[in-house]
Scaffold this active site. Structure first.
Site, mmCIF file in Angstrom:
data_model
loop_
_atom_site.group_PDB
_atom_site.id
_atom_site.type_symbol
_atom_site.label_atom_id
_atom_site.label_comp_id
_atom_site.label_asym_id
_atom_site.label_seq_id
_atom_site.Cartn_x
_atom_site.Cartn_y
_atom_site.Cartn_z
ATOM 1 N N LEU B 136 -0.205 -9.645 3.496
ATOM 2 C CA LEU B 136 -1.158 -8.688 4.053
ATOM 3 C C LEU B 136 -0.599 -8.075 5.324
ATOM 4 O O LEU B 136 0.093 -8.753 6.098
ATOM 5 C CB LEU B 136 -2.452 -9.395 4.439
ATOM 6 C CG LEU B 136 -3.490 -9.814 3.399
ATOM 7 C CD1 LEU B 136 -2.894 -10.654 2.292
ATOM 8 C CD2 LEU B 136 -4.635 -10.565 4.076
ATOM 9 N N CYS B 137 -0.959 -6.799 5.558
ATOM 10 C CA CYS B 137 -0.797 -6.196 6.880
ATOM 11 C C CYS B 137 0.696 -6.083 7.210
ATOM 12 O O CYS B 137 1.445 -5.448 6.474
ATOM 13 C CB CYS B 137 -1.588 -7.054 7.880
ATOM 14 S SG CYS B 137 -1.777 -6.396 9.535
ATOM 15 N N ILE B 138 1.173 -6.710 8.282
ATOM 16 C CA ILE B 138 2.581 -6.660 8.668
ATOM 17 C C ILE B 138 3.390 -7.769 7.983
ATOM 18 O O ILE B 138 4.632 -7.729 7.981
ATOM 19 C CB ILE B 138 2.730 -6.756 10.205
ATOM 20 C CG1 ILE B 138 4.144 -6.417 10.681
ATOM 21 C CG2 ILE B 138 2.316 -8.129 10.714
ATOM 22 C CD1 ILE B 138 4.568 -5.005 10.446
ATOM 23 N N PRO B 140 4.192 -8.326 4.925
ATOM 24 C CA PRO B 140 5.199 -7.887 3.948
ATOM 25 C C PRO B 140 6.559 -7.566 4.587
ATOM 26 O O PRO B 140 7.590 -7.684 3.917
ATOM 27 C CB PRO B 140 4.565 -6.639 3.330
ATOM 28 C CG PRO B 140 3.084 -6.898 3.420
ATOM 29 C CD PRO B 140 2.918 -7.582 4.758
ATOM 30 N N THR B 192 -0.977 -5.708 0.516
ATOM 31 C CA THR B 192 -2.031 -4.743 0.895
ATOM 32 C C THR B 192 -1.938 -4.487 2.392
ATOM 33 O O THR B 192 -1.512 -5.352 3.162
ATOM 34 C CB THR B 192 -3.430 -5.254 0.495
ATOM 35 O OG1 THR B 192 -4.379 -4.181 0.643
ATOM 36 C CG2 THR B 192 -3.896 -6.419 1.355
#
Lengths: 219, 219
Positions: B136-138, B140, B192
């Site tokens: 999620l968010c950063i 990845p 995401t």
């Protein structure tokens, strides 16, 4: 139509010395999903103590309730001393030991507890303005002390000791489980047991989802 | 039927120096609601730094990633160094700066970042076992570094700088918003944007709810 403005009173960040994180986060989630505006707030005071949540033991650290509450609120949290009841349509107090150690001394003093003066003033102003008040988990015990002698009906689940303390404060305890909410219609108070009874986050979420919906209906 | 076991990798407690609390809590909520078992874990290391979330500035404090993560997990968190891929059916990494400052040095070093060896080992073992991985968010961007050169497809929303870093690591960035998820079917990776794009917790929740459902479908 203007968004309904709901104050969410935080008491730190972590179940053992502050706000129960899941309860606060799910409250914010259900409020936002319903189109309401959450206004997070906390007292600007030193925490009663700091608990290492891995070991369950107190540490020598010092932390501030408002600063730690800002973690749950992503920085957007107000000093409760600056918040007036006329800015809010309703108020919700999540649980966690912070409600019983920082917002009040319920954890140590039971029915003889003291409560934070700024939080107490805001709750009393909301109560007198007939604006709905929600409380989760152990927070209804703190609410009971602020509203001592008013005969309000509350639940903290099924803990006989805390239920007895609520009765000694001149209020009425009604047993409930994590899936239920207790509604005191004349006093406009809604409470749910959350992690006082829930064994998991989705169980706690059941009552919290209903409580948020009920509070918004009453606004 | 045995519950699906999903590791949730935490990196502290608070968006600016640890795990984003809403993302982690909603991940745990959606997993539990779907009948899966969440297994929270974090590295037993000192945080890169401690940020006062009210002021947004670094303090002189020292905090431990595992100990602070225990706040989100209500005490039930494992040292990631002790977790083996064969104990898990899937793994999800919530965001917050902790993923970019504690689990990796992405926040400081971009494509040249280092990653925590225990977290990297577990991710690589999950990847090689073809078990689904969510981020999620950063997070990845950290995942991209661990899987550098493998040509996996990920999203961190629409931040051109981070997207460029992911491409420099030999992976593929696909733009998305908070409501969407990006599914790399052959590599079994779901990502995401969450708070990389979301303006509110319910917006972040939209993608997180879909990601959790997709990960559980792939188990």
């Amino acid at each position: 139509m203007a968004k309904k403005r709901v104050g969410v009173v935080l008491s730190g960040c972590g179940v053992y010395d502050g706000t129960e994180i899941h309860e606060a986060t799910l409250t914010l989630y259900f409020l936002d999903r319903a189109g309401a505006q959450a206004i997070a707030m906390a007292p600007n005071i030193v925490q009663h103590h700091v608990i290492d949540h891995l070991l369950g033991a107190a540490t020598s650290e010092t932390r501030n309730v408002l600063v730690e509450s800002a973690r749950i609120a992503r920085g957007q949290v107000r000093d409760v001393a600056t918040v007036k009841a006329n800015e809010l349509d309703a108020i919700i107090i999540p649980g966690g030991f912070g409600a019983a150690k920082n917002l009040s001394t319920i954890a140590f003093d039971g029915p003889e507890a003291k409560t934070n003066p700024d939080v107490s003033r805001l709750i009393l102003d909301m109560y007198q303005a007939k604006k709905p008040i929600g409380a989760l988990c152990i927070a209804p015990a703190m609410l009971s002390k602020v509203l001592a002698g008013k005969g309000v009906t509350l639940t903290i689940g099924d803990d006989a000791g805390v239920a007895g303390a609520i009765q000694k404060m001149g209020n009425v305890h009604q047993e409930s489980d994590f899936a239920g909410i207790v509604i005191d219609t004349p006093n406009r108070i809604v409470t749910t047991a959350a992690y006082m009874c829930a064994a998991s986050i989705a169980e706690a979420g059941q009552g919290i989802e209903k409580l948020v919906a009920q509070i918004l209906t009453m606004v």
